[in-house]
Scaffold this motif. Structure first.
Motif, PDB file in Angstrom:
ATOM      1  N   PRO A 159       0.820  -1.211   0.000  1.00  0.00           N
ATOM      2  CA  PRO A 159       0.000   0.000   0.000  1.00  0.00           C
ATOM      3  C   PRO A 159       0.851   1.257   0.000  1.00  0.00           C
ATOM      4  CG  PRO A 159       0.102  -0.940   2.201  1.00  0.00           C
ATOM      5  CD  PRO A 159       0.750  -1.934   1.276  1.00  0.00           C
ATOM      6  N   ARG A 160       0.367   2.290  -0.692  1.00  0.00           N
ATOM      7  CA  ARG A 160       0.982   3.605  -0.600  1.00  0.00           C
ATOM      8  C   ARG A 160       0.382   4.315   0.608  1.00  0.00           C
ATOM      9  NH1 ARG A 160      -0.561   6.291  -5.995  1.00  0.00           N
ATOM     10  NH2 ARG A 160      -2.445   5.120  -5.531  1.00  0.00           N
ATOM     11  N   ILE A 161       1.227   5.001   1.368  1.00  0.00           N
ATOM     12  CA  ILE A 161       0.798   5.575   2.642  1.00  0.00           C
ATOM     13  C   ILE A 161       1.172   7.053   2.688  1.00  0.00           C
ATOM     14  CG2 ILE A 161       0.972   5.441   5.152  1.00  0.00           C
ATOM     15  CD1 ILE A 161       1.997   2.532   4.750  1.00  0.00           C
ATOM     16  N   ALA A 162       0.214   7.881   3.093  1.00  0.00           N
ATOM     17  CA  ALA A 162       0.446   9.318   3.270  1.00  0.00           C
ATOM     18  C   ALA A 162       0.229   9.701   4.720  1.00  0.00           C
ATOM     19  CB  ALA A 162      -0.492  10.125   2.378  1.00  0.00           C
ATOM     20  N   LEU A 163       1.059  10.604   5.215  1.00  0.00           N
ATOM     21  CA  LEU A 163       0.876  11.215   6.524  1.00  0.00           C
ATOM     22  C   LEU A 163       0.558  12.685   6.314  1.00  0.00           C
ATOM     23  CD1 LEU A 163       1.059  11.302   9.649  1.00  0.00           C
ATOM     24  CD2 LEU A 163       3.513  11.747   9.373  1.00  0.00           C
TER      25      LEU A 163
ATOM     26  N   LEU B  79      -9.408  12.970   2.289  1.00  0.00           N
ATOM     27  CA  LEU B  79     -10.492  12.332   1.532  1.00  0.00           C
ATOM     28  C   LEU B  79     -10.099  12.130   0.071  1.00  0.00           C
ATOM     29  CD1 LEU B  79     -13.524  14.241   3.073  1.00  0.00           C
ATOM     30  CD2 LEU B  79     -12.909  11.846   3.447  1.00  0.00           C
ATOM     31  N   ALA B  80      -9.394  13.106  -0.504  1.00  0.00           N
ATOM     32  CA  ALA B  80      -8.968  12.982  -1.898  1.00  0.00           C
ATOM     33  C   ALA B  80      -7.961  11.845  -2.061  1.00  0.00           C
ATOM     34  CB  ALA B  80      -8.364  14.296  -2.377  1.00  0.00           C
ATOM     35  N   LEU B  81      -7.063  11.711  -1.107  1.00  0.00           N
ATOM     36  CA  LEU B  81      -6.074  10.642  -1.190  1.00  0.00           C
ATOM     37  C   LEU B  81      -6.711   9.268  -0.986  1.00  0.00           C
ATOM     38  CD1 LEU B  81      -3.085  12.276   0.714  1.00  0.00           C
ATOM     39  CD2 LEU B  81      -3.311  11.921  -1.740  1.00  0.00           C
ATOM     40  N   ILE B  82      -7.653   9.192  -0.073  1.00  0.00           N
ATOM     41  CA  ILE B  82      -8.377   7.931   0.120  1.00  0.00           C
ATOM     42  C   ILE B  82      -9.087   7.536  -1.171  1.00  0.00           C
ATOM     43  CG2 ILE B  82     -10.306   6.856   1.343  1.00  0.00           C
ATOM     44  CD1 ILE B  82      -9.472   8.634   3.777  1.00  0.00           C
ATOM     45  N   GLU B  83      -9.707   8.513  -1.812  1.00  0.00           N
ATOM     46  CA  GLU B  83     -10.393   8.263  -3.080  1.00  0.00           C
ATOM     47  C   GLU B  83      -9.409   7.762  -4.148  1.00  0.00           C
ATOM     48  OE1 GLU B  83     -13.540   8.044  -5.809  1.00  0.00           O
ATOM     49  OE2 GLU B  83     -13.591   8.354  -3.630  1.00  0.00           O
ATOM     50  N   ALA B  84      -8.157   8.210  -4.047  1.00  0.00           N
ATOM     51  CA  ALA B  84      -7.131   7.796  -5.009  1.00  0.00           C
ATOM     52  C   ALA B  84      -6.491   6.456  -4.648  1.00  0.00           C
ATOM     53  CB  ALA B  84      -6.057   8.866  -5.112  1.00  0.00           C
ATOM     54  N   GLY B  85      -6.976   5.822  -3.587  1.00  0.00           N
ATOM     55  CA  GLY B  85      -6.474   4.504  -3.209  1.00  0.00           C
ATOM     56  C   GLY B  85      -5.253   4.529  -2.317  1.00  0.00           C
TER      57      GLY B  85
ATOM     58  N   ARG C   3     -14.043  33.900  -8.052  1.00  0.00           N
ATOM     59  CA  ARG C   3     -14.672  33.293  -6.876  1.00  0.00           C
ATOM     60  C   ARG C   3     -13.598  32.791  -5.918  1.00  0.00           C
ATOM     61  NH1 ARG C   3     -14.078  27.823  -7.136  1.00  0.00           N
ATOM     62  NH2 ARG C   3     -13.679  26.913  -9.205  1.00  0.00           N
ATOM     63  N   VAL C   4     -14.011  32.563  -4.674  1.00  0.00           N
ATOM     64  CA  VAL C   4     -13.166  31.910  -3.673  1.00  0.00           C
ATOM     65  C   VAL C   4     -13.093  30.424  -3.995  1.00  0.00           C
ATOM     66  CG1 VAL C   4     -13.089  31.257  -1.220  1.00  0.00           C
ATOM     67  CG2 VAL C   4     -13.635  33.618  -1.878  1.00  0.00           C
ATOM     68  N   GLY C   5     -11.959  29.806  -3.714  1.00  0.00           N
ATOM     69  CA  GLY C   5     -11.787  28.388  -3.992  1.00  0.00           C
ATOM     70  C   GLY C   5     -12.488  27.497  -2.988  1.00  0.00           C
ATOM     71  N   GLU C   6     -12.599  26.232  -3.331  1.00  0.00           N
ATOM     72  CA  GLU C   6     -13.173  25.226  -2.449  1.00  0.00           C
ATOM     73  C   GLU C   6     -12.057  24.307  -1.943  1.00  0.00           C
ATOM     74  OE1 GLU C   6     -16.236  25.216  -1.403  1.00  0.00           O
ATOM     75  OE2 GLU C   6     -16.735  26.941  -2.676  1.00  0.00           O
ATOM     76  N   PRO C   7     -12.200  23.751  -0.734  1.00  0.00           N
ATOM     77  CA  PRO C   7     -11.152  22.878  -0.186  1.00  0.00           C
ATOM     78  C   PRO C   7     -10.779  21.740  -1.124  1.00  0.00           C
ATOM     79  CG  PRO C   7     -12.807  23.353   1.484  1.00  0.00           C
ATOM     80  CD  PRO C   7     -13.322  23.930   0.209  1.00  0.00           C
ATOM     81  N   GLU C   8     -11.768  21.182  -1.803  1.00  0.00           N
ATOM     82  CA  GLU C   8     -11.513  20.053  -2.692  1.00  0.00           C
ATOM     83  C   GLU C   8     -10.592  20.444  -3.856  1.00  0.00           C
ATOM     84  OE1 GLU C   8     -15.022  19.571  -0.276  1.00  0.00           O
ATOM     85  OE2 GLU C   8     -14.518  21.131  -1.753  1.00  0.00           O
ATOM     86  N   GLU C   9     -10.629  21.716  -4.249  1.00  0.00           N
ATOM     87  CA  GLU C   9      -9.780  22.156  -5.354  1.00  0.00           C
ATOM     88  C   GLU C   9      -8.320  22.250  -4.925  1.00  0.00           C
ATOM     89  OE1 GLU C   9     -12.753  24.814  -8.055  1.00  0.00           O
ATOM     90  OE2 GLU C   9     -12.334  25.585  -6.055  1.00  0.00           O
ATOM     91  N   ILE C  10      -8.087  22.690  -3.699  1.00  0.00           N
ATOM     92  CA  ILE C  10      -6.720  22.696  -3.178  1.00  0.00           C
ATOM     93  C   ILE C  10      -6.255  21.260  -2.962  1.00  0.00           C
ATOM     94  CG2 ILE C  10      -5.196  23.569  -1.385  1.00  0.00           C
ATOM     95  CD1 ILE C  10      -6.634  25.742  -3.045  1.00  0.00           C
ATOM     96  N   ALA C  11      -7.128  20.424  -2.426  1.00  0.00           N
ATOM     97  CA  ALA C  11      -6.787  19.015  -2.200  1.00  0.00           C
ATOM     98  C   ALA C  11      -6.404  18.330  -3.506  1.00  0.00           C
ATOM     99  CB  ALA C  11      -7.962  18.294  -1.545  1.00  0.00           C
TER     100      ALA C  11
ATOM    101  N   LEU D 206       1.525  14.571  -5.440  1.00  0.00           N
ATOM    102  CA  LEU D 206       1.988  13.305  -4.869  1.00  0.00           C
ATOM    103  C   LEU D 206       1.943  12.169  -5.887  1.00  0.00           C
ATOM    104  CD1 LEU D 206       0.221  13.450  -1.380  1.00  0.00           C
ATOM    105  CD2 LEU D 206       2.527  14.203  -1.982  1.00  0.00           C
ATOM    106  N   GLY D 207       1.478  12.462  -7.076  1.00  0.00           N
ATOM    107  CA  GLY D 207       1.275  11.417  -8.075  1.00  0.00           C
ATOM    108  C   GLY D 207       2.509  11.150  -8.914  1.00  0.00           C
ATOM    109  N   THR D 208       2.472  10.053  -9.655  1.00  0.00           N
ATOM    110  CA  THR D 208       3.611   9.678 -10.502  1.00  0.00           C
ATOM    111  C   THR D 208       3.786  10.637 -11.674  1.00  0.00           C
ATOM    112  OG1 THR D 208       2.196   8.171 -11.765  1.00  0.00           O
ATOM    113  CG2 THR D 208       3.418   7.241  -9.905  1.00  0.00           C
ATOM    114  N   ASP D 209       2.725  11.290 -12.112  1.00  0.00           N
ATOM    115  CA  ASP D 209       2.821  12.196 -13.257  1.00  0.00           C
ATOM    116  C   ASP D 209       3.597  13.469 -12.939  1.00  0.00           C
ATOM    117  OD1 ASP D 209       1.420  10.431 -14.815  1.00  0.00           O
ATOM    118  OD2 ASP D 209      -0.511  11.439 -14.567  1.00  0.00           O
ATOM    119  N   THR D 210       3.822  13.748 -11.644  1.00  0.00           N
ATOM    120  CA  THR D 210       4.545  14.966 -11.260  1.00  0.00           C
ATOM    121  C   THR D 210       5.902  14.640 -10.626  1.00  0.00           C
ATOM    122  OG1 THR D 210       3.316  14.998  -9.168  1.00  0.00           O
ATOM    123  CG2 THR D 210       2.470  16.366 -10.958  1.00  0.00           C
ATOM    124  N   ARG D 211       6.421  13.449 -10.873  1.00  0.00           N
ATOM    125  CA  ARG D 211       7.661  13.020 -10.227  1.00  0.00           C
ATOM    126  C   ARG D 211       8.891  13.804 -10.685  1.00  0.00           C
ATOM    127  NH1 ARG D 211       5.998   9.186 -13.802  1.00  0.00           N
ATOM    128  NH2 ARG D 211       7.416   8.571 -15.489  1.00  0.00           N
TER     129      ARG D 211
END
Length: 240
Positions: free
Chosen positions: A2-6, A20-26, A205-213, A220-225
């Motif tokens: 498993p990949r693990i984030a703190l 929540l976004a990371l959980i959704e990403a597995g 407009r002001v941003g939403e938390p999900e957009e920053i997440a 944290l993804g492989t596409d930005t390594r």
């Protein structure tokens, strides 16, 4: 494996949205809180006061136990230094006590917690430190807060250079105004404030938390390594 984030400060606001976004990403998530783990999610809460450096040895010991017992690992992959406090005061009105609280949480805490946890981050891992759009543009009453975040941006560049030998990247994400509990929920609940800010944001407009997440998750993804030592601002084009 498993990949693990703190995530520090993952019990509310941007930290909770990121969890929540990371959980959704597995991705498996461990998050810290200061006594209130918040609404239950599929993640592991650990208590930590980021500004209390004397507790870091015990925290690292507990983290090792969780990694071993829950995941069968000795390390983790992603560190998101998100925990923070807000102090709104002019330079003239900023007290030493308020300044020291900001320093302990936003700079000393991030610096020394990262130092403590680096041996536990897997080679090829990722670190994201939270900054703020206020390190680029100014806002009334945030001189001390923004100064700490400016220090984090410099720290992150040095961290990226030192950690590169292990294939670990380090970047900052700098949010603009987002509708969270920060500053008493003003950006979430006060329509007059939201409308005023919208006038200086290119996207209107002001941003939403999900957009920053989403930005944090992408970093944290492989596409930005191949990205490291960079400041990524997510502000909707504020004060362009």
């Amino acid at each position: 494996m498993p990949r693990i984030a703190l995530i520090t400060g993952g019990n509310r606001g941007l930290g909770r949205a990121t969890a929540l976004a990371l959980i959704e990403a597995g991705i498996e998530v461990i998050y810290t809180h200061r006594g209130d783990p918040g609404e239950k999610i599929d993640a592991i809460p650990l208590e930590l006061t980021v500004g209390a450096l004397e507790t870091y040895d015990d925290f690292a010991t507990e983290l090792r136990r969780v990694l071993r017992d829950r995941f069968g690992r000795e390390d983790f992959d992603f560190l998101v230094n998100n925990a923070g406090v807000g102090v709104h005061a002019s330079i003239a009105d900023t007290t030493v006590e308020a300044f020291d609280e900001l320093l302990n949480v936003h700079f000393r805490g991030v610096f020394f917690l990262t130092q403590k946890l680096l041996p536990l981050i897997a080679d090829g891992g990722r670190i994201v430190n939270l900054s703020t759009g206020l390190a680029r543009f100014t806002g009334d009453g945030y001189a001390a807060y923004a100064s700490m975040k400016g220090a984090i941006e410099v720290f992150t560049r040095y961290l990226a250079k030192e950690a590169a030998a292990r294939g670990i990247t380090a970047n900052t994400v700098a949010p603009g105004p987002a509708a969270t509990e920060f500053a008493g929920g003003m950006l979430r609940d006060n329509e007059q404030v939201r409308e005023g800010l919208a006038r200086v944001i290119a996207l209107g407009r002001v941003g939403e938390p999900e957009e920053i997440a989403g930005v944090i998750t992408a970093m944290l993804g492989t596409d930005t390594r191949w990205i490291t030592g960079q400041r990524i601002e997510a502000s909707g084009g504020m004060h362009l």
